[in-house]
Design an enzyme around this catalytic site. Structure first.
Site, PDB file in Angstrom:
ATOM      1  CE  LYS A  59      -3.960  -2.102  -0.096  1.00 29.14           C
ATOM      2  NZ  LYS A  59      -3.550  -3.440  -0.503  1.00 29.14           N
TER       3      LYS A  59
HETATM    4  C1  LIG Z   1      -9.956  -3.419  -1.870  1.00 27.24           C
HETATM    5  C2  LIG Z   1      -9.288  -4.113  -0.723  1.00 27.24           C
HETATM    6  N1  LIG Z   1      -9.960  -4.258   0.429  1.00 27.24           N
HETATM    7  C3  LIG Z   1      -9.411  -4.841   1.508  1.00 27.24           C
HETATM    8  C4  LIG Z   1      -8.128  -5.329   1.468  1.00 27.24           C
HETATM    9  C5  LIG Z   1      -7.559  -6.010   2.677  1.00 27.24           C
HETATM   10  O1  LIG Z   1      -6.495  -5.285   3.217  1.00 27.24           O
HETATM   11  P1  LIG Z   1      -5.616  -5.936   4.382  1.00 27.24           P
HETATM   12  O2  LIG Z   1      -4.615  -6.848   3.726  1.00 27.24           O
HETATM   13  O3  LIG Z   1      -4.972  -4.780   5.073  1.00 27.24           O
HETATM   14  O4  LIG Z   1      -6.536  -6.678   5.272  1.00 27.24           O
HETATM   15  C6  LIG Z   1      -7.377  -5.225   0.281  1.00 27.24           C
HETATM   16  C7  LIG Z   1      -6.008  -5.750   0.244  1.00 27.24           C
HETATM   17  O5  LIG Z   1      -5.214  -5.537  -0.585  1.00 27.24           O
HETATM   18  C8  LIG Z   1      -7.971  -4.596  -0.835  1.00 27.24           C
HETATM   19  O6  LIG Z   1      -7.305  -4.471  -1.998  1.00 27.24           O
END
Ligand SMILES: Cc1ncc(COP(=O)(O)O)c(C=O)c1O
Length: 394
Positions: A197
């Site tokens: 990110k």
């Molecule tokens: C659109 C979206 N939502 C949620 C997530 C989940 O993020 P995390 O890995 O921090 O839980 C991601 C992960 O890349 C994502 O691309």
């Protein structure tokens, strides 16, 4: 590893180095910040986490930031707060990562997978409105690739009186009609600080909101639903007793990771400016490829520039392009495989009224090009040239 975020003009890449799709930008300052916490005697959630929350709250201009172990944990928390009866329906764009929908499944809700806008690949307001007419109990929208959801999505949910959770995994720094996306007037915004990110703590996330009750719930829910966290219990003046207020999760962010996020945050605007430079370079390099489209078609000024997504010309065999680019030293990715194509979702989710024709029409065409702050303009030129060659247009 870099010692500071590189200037795009300061191009030291060589034609033989691979252009990696995504890589964390870790500086010496980041290492110092993390090491200090490791030496401090307190490595789990504590003062670093509180400081990160305060800094992000200032940046986002929102009263409450609750740091979490991931965006997924933040989404789970936001859904738990809705306290909807099992079997309730929740609208989710089919063009997203699985956790946008699974967070609701874990709370007994049934995902209704909705189509997206052909320009942004964000949740389509008309598809949402039709699903609401047929009966939806809540909505999760995604600010895909860092581009804000259309204001109509907010209006449609508000008019129908249903809660709307913002999946802001890609959207730290995104601007919409309300300012910086931060969950203003919605059922919370959920950010990710995952390794790829724009700002990373390795794993991590945050729930942000202007709703005092949601914030209080999230502070407890992220740590098993306890009434008091370890920082409040073990400080010299702390109170040891605690109660259990809800069946929460283990979703707190340790100080070791919060320190990395804080250190990154100090140069966040600089990193964002570099992303914008790289995105503009891609757009200039690839503008004349016949049949190739950018997502969105025109650069969105409010975008956080999380992903550089293109739609390959119709009829292009994407796997061959990916393979050729890999041979040329450029790695790519795909965001996303639509949820309705996955085995589990086919059995357990429904598709909204009108189906998902837009997602179907672009799902074999979408390609994400390398975009991160270890890249230089020269890297972007090489990635662009590799795409041209892979398409047979060089
Ligand atoms: C659109 C979206 N939502 C949620 C997530 C989940 O993020 P995390 O890995 O921090 O839980 C991601 C992960 O890349 C994502 O691309």
């Amino acid at each position: 590893m870099t010692t500071s975020t590189p200037s795009p003009a300061d191009d030291q890449s060589t034609a033989t180095e691979p252009v990696i799709f995504a890589a964390p930008d870790i500086t010496d300052d980041d290492l110092v910040a993390v090491t200090e916490v490791l030496r401090s005697g307190w490595i789990t959630t504590g003062s670093e986490c509180l400081a990160l929350e305060a800094e992000l709250a200032g940046y986002l201009d929102i009263p409450h930031v609750v740091a979490m172990s991931s965006c997924t944990a933040a989404l789970e928390t936001a859904v738990a707060y809705l306290d909807l009866p099992a079997g309730s329906t929740i609208g989710v764009p089919t063009w997203t990562f699985v956790s946008s929908a699974l967070c609701a499944v874990h709370h007994g809700l049934k995902p209704v997978l909705l189509d997206v806008d052909p320009d942004t690949l964000n949740l389509a307001p008309d598809a949402l409105a039709r699903a609401i007419d047929e009966g939806l109990d809540a909505v999760i929208g995604v600010h895909f690739a860092g581009v804000a959801l259309a204001p109509e999505v907010h209006t449609v949910c508000a008019d129908a009186g249903i809660p709307f959770i913002e999946d802001a995994a890609h959207a730290l720094g995104t601007r919409d009609h309300r300012g910086r996306v931060a969950g203003q007037g919605t059922a919370g915004a959920c950010f990710s600080f995952y390794a790829t990110k724009n700002l990373t703590s390795g794993e991590g996330g945050a729930l942000t909101t202007d709703d005092d009750d949601l914030a209080a719930f999230a502070r407890s829910f992220r740590l098993h639903g306890l009434s008091r966290d370890a920082w409040a219990r073990y400080r010299p003046d702390g109170e040891a007793a605690y109660d259990v207020l809800a069946p929460g999760i283990k979703g707190n962010l340790p100080d070791v990771l919060a320190a990395l996020a804080r250190s990154q945050f100090q140069r966040f605007e600089q990193m964002q400016a570099l992303r914008r430079t790289l995105v503009q370079r891609y757009r200039a390099n690839l503008a004349d490829i016949e049949g190739l489209r950018f997502v969105p078609g025109e650069l969105d000024e409010g975008s956080a520039d999380h992903l550089m997504v293109v739609l390959l010309p119709e009829g292009t065999h994407r796997p061959r392009v990916v393979e050729r680019m890999r041979d040329l030293g450029v790695s790519t990715s795909v965001h996303f495989q639509p949820l309705h194509r996955f085995h589990w979702f086919q059995q357990h989710a429904q598709v909204g009224p009108g189906g998902t024709p837009v997602a179907e029409s672009v799902m074999f065409q979408a390609l994400s090009l390398p975009l991160h702050t270890n890249l230089t303009v020269g890297d972007v030129d090489r990635a662009s040239a590799a795409l041209l060659e892979a398409l047979g247009r060089s």
